[in-house]
Design an enzyme around this catalytic site. Structure first.
Site, PDB file in Angstrom:
ATOM      1  CD  GLU A 155      -2.942   1.239   2.243  1.00  0.00           C
ATOM      2  OE1 GLU A 155      -2.864   0.412   3.184  1.00  0.00           O
ATOM      3  OE2 GLU A 155      -3.868   2.071   2.134  1.00  0.00           O
ATOM      4  CD  GLU A 174      -8.161   2.170   4.693  1.00  0.00           C
ATOM      5  OE1 GLU A 174      -7.530   1.300   5.274  1.00  0.00           O
ATOM      6  OE2 GLU A 174      -7.647   2.973   3.906  1.00  0.00           O
TER       7      GLU A 174
END
Ligand code: MN
Length: 309
Positions: free
Chosen positions: A162, A256
């Site tokens: 990420e 998210e």
């Protein structure tokens, strides 16, 4: 191993990538009751997939997680973030060994509940470094990731890196840097995990960030600039989704969002969740699923009409 039936046919349009939601939208822990509320809430909001944070793999019950996923027809991914005590790019061999052991344990748990994607800050500490990355740090990271990618492959997992902002790592702040890391590691099951919240801070444009990693892009986080309701901040989701559609992205797209209304003892402080951005998980999640599906739908129409990024 049998994996949970993919729920896309039930919820989404046939041409939409799997849409997911991070567990912390609903609950900060993973007891049977909490996991049940996360998975039931995710299914009710129309999602196909739930992302399970695995910061403390010893405490997670994989069999119980598997059972609940089956019951609700959802699939799962797993994410994590290292600390400075488990940083696999550290100059200390002991710290790197601790990180590799923790990640191995987390991947084993992820495979046990049927995850295919193991993602997050899986390559350095998730925290503020006091100096730029050194060549030595990069090389330690490459060597650690070579070992971890092989373990992931044995478990049937894609290993995602990420890309996060400069206050959360000094190694991979842009998708171009993640592509360099993947080239140096040389593992087929390593992918770029892009996150709009971080992109919005570090990249020149949202579309350029997607295009720079299109050959290895495999996991997406959708987060607003303040990590609250989608569309109420400054992230340019229109051009981001158009870029995803233009490169024929097919991997998971996961929402998210964090608020001090839902607190995880391991994750909330690491992510600097200091403010109340929302109170109602169900409303937030339902809104996000519709927002993401609509963004994808519009982008796919432009793709079909021949729009190129
Ligand atoms: Mn993220």
């Amino acid at each position: 191993m049998r994996r949970p039936v993919h729920a896309q046919a039930m919820h989404g349009r046939a041409d939409t990538p799997p849409l997911g939601v991070h567990a912390l939208v609903f609950e900060g822990g993973w007891s049977r009751e909490e996991a049940g509320r996360v998975i039931a809430g995710s299914a009710r909001a129309g999602f196909d997939l739930v992302e399970v944070p695995l910061l403390d793999p010893d405490t997670l019950d994989a069999a119980m997680t598997w059972e609940l996923l089956e019951e609700h027809g959802l699939s799962a991914s797993a994410s994590t973030g290292l600390t400075f005590e488990t940083d696999i790019s550290s100059s200390s061999a002991d710290v790197r060994a601790a990180g590799k052991a923790l990640l191995t344990k987390a991947m084993q748990k992820a495979a046990q509940f049927g995850a295919r994607h193991f993602v997050g800050v899986t390559y350095s500490a998730m925290g503020k470094y006091a100096q730029p990355a050194s060549a030595e740090q990069w090389q330690h990271c490459v060597a650690s990731l070579k070992e971890l990618a092989a373990i992931a492959a044995d478990l049937g997992l894609e290993y995602g890196l990420e890309v996060v902002n400069r206050y959360e790592t000094n190694l991979l702040n842009t998708t171009a840097q993640a592509m360099e890391m993947i080239a140096d590691v040389g593992a087929d099951n390593m992918l770029v995990h892009i996150d709009t919240y971080h992109c919005n801070i570090e990249e020149r444009t949202m579309a350029a960030a997607v295009l720079a990693c299109k050959d290895r892009l495999g996991y997406v986080h959708i987060g607003e600039s303040h990590r609250g309701y989608l569309g109420t901040g400054s992230v340019d989701f229109g051009s981001f989704f158009q870029a995803l559609a233009a490169v024929d992205y097919t991997g998971p797209i996961t929402f998210e969002s964090f608020s001090s209304a839902v607190v995880s003892p391991t994750l909330s402080n690491a992510l600097c969740v200091w403010r109340d951005l929302w109170e109602d998980s169900e409303d937030l999640a339902t809104h996000a699923q519709r927002y993401m599906a609509a963004q994808w739908h519009a982008a796919a129409m432009n793709r079909a009409a021949g729009v190129r990024m």
